[in-house]
Design a protein around this motif. Structure first.
Motif, PDB file in Angstrom:
ATOM      1  N   LYS A 109      59.302  31.134  59.828  1.00 12.52           N
ATOM      2  CA  LYS A 109      58.377  31.600  59.163  1.00 12.52           C
ATOM      3  C   LYS A 109      57.670  32.388  59.944  1.00 12.52           C
ATOM      4  O   LYS A 109      57.338  33.795  59.391  1.00 12.52           O
ATOM      5  CB  LYS A 109      57.111  30.676  58.205  1.00 12.52           C
ATOM      6  CG  LYS A 109      57.931  29.897  57.269  1.00 12.52           C
ATOM      7  CD  LYS A 109      57.064  28.909  56.606  1.00 12.52           C
ATOM      8  CE  LYS A 109      57.773  27.891  55.810  1.00 12.52           C
ATOM      9  NZ  LYS A 109      56.818  26.577  55.269  1.00 12.52           N
ATOM     10  N   GLU A 110      57.140  32.224  60.961  1.00 17.46           N
ATOM     11  CA  GLU A 110      56.278  33.039  61.870  1.00 17.46           C
ATOM     12  C   GLU A 110      57.144  34.400  62.377  1.00 17.46           C
ATOM     13  O   GLU A 110      56.635  35.516  62.511  1.00 17.46           O
ATOM     14  CB  GLU A 110      55.837  32.379  63.215  1.00 17.46           C
ATOM     15  CG  GLU A 110      54.784  31.722  62.806  1.00 17.46           C
ATOM     16  CD  GLU A 110      53.361  32.300  62.295  1.00 17.46           C
ATOM     17  OE1 GLU A 110      53.172  33.202  62.793  1.00 17.46           O
ATOM     18  OE2 GLU A 110      52.777  31.612  61.354  1.00 17.46           O
ATOM     19  N   LEU A 144      58.605  33.784  51.168  1.00 20.16           N
ATOM     20  CA  LEU A 144      59.013  33.417  52.437  1.00 20.16           C
ATOM     21  C   LEU A 144      58.957  31.672  52.660  1.00 20.16           C
ATOM     22  O   LEU A 144      59.953  31.323  52.991  1.00 20.16           O
ATOM     23  CB  LEU A 144      58.056  33.980  53.607  1.00 20.16           C
ATOM     24  CG  LEU A 144      58.401  33.595  55.147  1.00 20.16           C
ATOM     25  CD1 LEU A 144      59.941  33.768  55.283  1.00 20.16           C
ATOM     26  CD2 LEU A 144      57.611  34.329  56.047  1.00 20.16           C
ATOM     27  N   ASN A 145      57.720  31.347  52.399  1.00 16.61           N
ATOM     28  CA  ASN A 145      57.741  29.842  52.457  1.00 16.61           C
ATOM     29  C   ASN A 145      58.664  29.074  51.661  1.00 16.61           C
ATOM     30  O   ASN A 145      59.338  27.834  52.189  1.00 16.61           O
ATOM     31  CB  ASN A 145      56.246  29.421  51.942  1.00 16.61           C
ATOM     32  CG  ASN A 145      55.402  29.782  53.029  1.00 16.61           C
ATOM     33  OD1 ASN A 145      55.628  30.106  54.190  1.00 16.61           O
ATOM     34  ND2 ASN A 145      54.021  29.692  52.611  1.00 16.61           N
ATOM     35  N   GLN A 175      57.130  40.655  56.295  1.00 14.17           N
ATOM     36  CA  GLN A 175      57.296  40.056  54.690  1.00 14.17           C
ATOM     37  C   GLN A 175      55.845  40.420  54.104  1.00 14.17           C
ATOM     38  O   GLN A 175      55.743  40.863  53.055  1.00 14.17           O
ATOM     39  CB  GLN A 175      57.477  38.746  54.712  1.00 14.17           C
ATOM     40  CG  GLN A 175      59.026  38.288  54.742  1.00 14.17           C
ATOM     41  CD  GLN A 175      59.946  39.250  54.196  1.00 14.17           C
ATOM     42  OE1 GLN A 175      60.791  39.780  54.555  1.00 14.17           O
ATOM     43  NE2 GLN A 175      59.716  39.200  52.694  1.00 14.17           N
ATOM     44  N   GLU A 176      55.078  40.728  54.985  1.00 12.75           N
ATOM     45  CA  GLU A 176      53.622  40.909  54.457  1.00 12.75           C
ATOM     46  C   GLU A 176      53.502  42.505  53.877  1.00 12.75           C
ATOM     47  O   GLU A 176      52.514  42.957  53.272  1.00 12.75           O
ATOM     48  CB  GLU A 176      52.465  40.861  55.546  1.00 12.75           C
ATOM     49  CG  GLU A 176      52.118  39.402  55.477  1.00 12.75           C
ATOM     50  CD  GLU A 176      51.138  39.031  56.715  1.00 12.75           C
ATOM     51  OE1 GLU A 176      50.827  37.784  56.580  1.00 12.75           O
ATOM     52  OE2 GLU A 176      51.080  39.835  57.486  1.00 12.75           O
ATOM     53  N   LYS A 192      56.992  36.513  59.115  1.00 10.87           N
ATOM     54  CA  LYS A 192      55.901  36.662  58.185  1.00 10.87           C
ATOM     55  C   LYS A 192      55.178  38.115  58.108  1.00 10.87           C
ATOM     56  O   LYS A 192      55.010  38.650  57.337  1.00 10.87           O
ATOM     57  CB  LYS A 192      54.805  35.567  58.790  1.00 10.87           C
ATOM     58  CG  LYS A 192      53.903  35.511  58.041  1.00 10.87           C
ATOM     59  CD  LYS A 192      53.032  34.311  58.339  1.00 10.87           C
ATOM     60  CE  LYS A 192      51.415  34.434  58.043  1.00 10.87           C
ATOM     61  NZ  LYS A 192      50.638  33.433  58.898  1.00 10.87           N
ATOM     62  N   SER A 193      55.262  38.547  59.563  1.00 11.60           N
ATOM     63  CA  SER A 193      54.333  39.954  59.615  1.00 11.60           C
ATOM     64  C   SER A 193      55.121  40.938  58.810  1.00 11.60           C
ATOM     65  O   SER A 193      54.542  41.767  58.403  1.00 11.60           O
ATOM     66  CB  SER A 193      54.284  40.424  60.907  1.00 11.60           C
ATOM     67  OG  SER A 193      55.397  40.304  61.859  1.00 11.60           O
TER      68      SER A 193
END
Ligand SMILES: Nc1nc2c(ncn2[C@@H]2O[C@H](COP(=O)(O)OP(=O)(O)OP(=O)(O)O)[C@@H](O)[C@H]2O)c(=O)[nH]1
Ligand SMILES: [Mg+2]
Length: 413
Positions: free
Chosen positions: A186-187, A403-404, A193-194, A190-191
């Motif tokens: 996820k990490e 994502l999650n 996907q935001e 994440k950035s």
């Protein structure tokens, strides 16, 4: 009377017989004849009356038997009662399950779609911990599985390095490993996907303005047209007015395929005029979208290999021509990637990105592939977010990439 007897005498004389009657006899004869005559008449009439009366009675009896039981005013059937009775009849005739049949939810579709990747690759990782301890052999095995999972060698190495530190911690077992794995993946994404533009998913009627222009590109057969059909349906279902440009002018069947989707979605499709090129169709579609105050203009392009330089140049031209009508168009250039492509998709994505400055990716066919994990590598390499994910051919099989949910469905709970 005398005359009557004389007349009789004359008839009898003609017959040669002598009538020996007096006046008294004549009177008696006439009286008796009259009585007999009148009695006969009355009997005839009386018998006719009796037959008629009997017939009338019979008819009355029959009609009374056939007639419904008379209803008193208090018993009059109301409309509600009639409706209730009708409902009962209808229910009886159509003995249907009263519970509305609902298809699988998106989370169920996603889990099912990623089941191959989960069971063939990611699910194996958890099993390594059943022995209880992580030694060098176990780490080697994990590394091997990660390489096979198409997350890319660099990311796999990074994960192993971090894991070596984690396993030293007290009580690190299967559950902790799964949590670590999910968190790591996820990490990594994440950035990136935001950065997704949320108006891609939700049409807000309150937002006035010019149409949002979305250009869909990709290699042959990646799922572009199908994805546009699903996407257009999603948007029209929210009340959006959608115009779709059939810019794949190479194949007539491609236009027909898109027309079917547009008809289903309630979107207007613009097709090529005689001899028009793909850029011209895109231009026409956008001008139609602008003049009809549409909310979205989605352009379907022909599939092409990322290595076919002339076709990539043509695509860039199609993109630039839109700026003549709307300087900031297209607002989105989305590359459709077939999940089966795995690691090779990175090369494709790099070339399309070079030619078009991609704003997002759409990951399709995750249901038929064990390589869904390649999403991690592609996002990391390109620094471009995945906007949508496709897990089947039905209209409900496309949804925004969360994502999650994706990582949970990929690794398992
Ligand atoms: N299983 C599965 N099949 C899909 C998915 N998306 C698309 N397909 C199928 O993939 C095939 C190709 O899809 P298209 O939408 O025609 O692909 P395209 O990129 O428009 O193809 P070209 O226009 O020829 O380049 C079709 O049979 C689709 O039904 C998906 O998410 N899952
Ligand atoms: Mg197509």
């Amino acid at each position: 009377m005398v005359q009557f007897i004389a007349v009789l005498q004359s008839w009898v004389d003609e017959l040669g017989v002598k009538l020996l009657v007096t006046d008294v006899h004549a009177y008696i004869f006439i009286a008796v004849t009259s009585v007999v005559f009148l009695t006969g008449l009355s009997l005839i009439f009386r018998s006719t009356d009796a037959v008629e009366a009997e017939e009338a009675k019979e008819i009355k009896d029959k009609s009374e038997a056939a007639a419904p039981t008379p209803v008193t005013p208090e018993e009059t059937i109301s409309e509600e009662v009639v409706a209730e009775k009708m409902d009962e009849v209808v229910k009886e005739v159509f003995k249907e399950d009263p519970v509305e049949k609902v298809g699988p939810s998106w989370s169920e579709r996603l889990k099912k779609g990623l089941s191959r990747s989960r069971s063939e690759v990611w699910g194996k990782l958890g099993g390594i911990f059943t022995s209880g301890k992580i030694d060098d052999d176990a780490l080697e095995e994990i590394e091997e599985i990660l390489y096979g999972a198409d997350i890319g060698p660099a990311t796999a190495q990074e994960l192993i390095d971090a894991l070596q530190e984690e396993v030293k911690k007290e009580g690190f077992g299967e559950d902790q490993f799964k949590a670590f794995l999910k968190n790591f993946l996820k990490e990594k994404m994440k950035s990136v996907q935001e950065n997704i533009d949320s108006s891609l998913f939700e049409y807000k009627k309150a937002e006035p303005g010019l149409p949002k222009v979305i250009m869909i590109v990709g290699v042959n057969g990646a799922g572009k047209t199908t994805t546009i059909g699903k996407l257009a349906t999603k948007l029209t279902n929210q009340g959006a007015n959608v115009v779709v440009g059939a810019c794949d002018t190479f194949r007539a069947a491609a236009v027909d395929q898109l027309q079917v989707w547009c008809d289903r979605a309630g979107a207007k499709m613009i097709r090529a005029k005689e001899g028009a090129n793909p850029s011209g169709v895109g231009y026409d579609a956008l001008s139609e979208a602008m003049s009809s105050n549409a909310d979205y203009c989605i352009l379907d392009t022909a599939g092409r290999l990322h290595t076919a330089e002339n076709l990539m140049v043509e695509l860039a031209k199609s993109k630039n021509v839109l700026k003549k009508l709307m300087p900031d168009a297209p607002h989105q250039v989305l590359l459709v990637i077939d999940a089966i492509t795995g690691q090779n998709a990175i090369r494709q994505a790099e070339e399309f990105n070079k030619a078009l400055d991609l704003t997002g990716l759409i990951f399709t066919k995750c249901d038929g592939s064990s390589k869904a994990g390649s999403a991690v590598a592609i996002v990391q390499k390109l620094q471009v977010p995945i906007t949508y994910i496709g897990v089947g051919e039905n209209v409900e099989d496309l949804n925004e990439f969360a994502l999650n949910d994706y990582i949970d469905a990929l690794v398992g709970n």
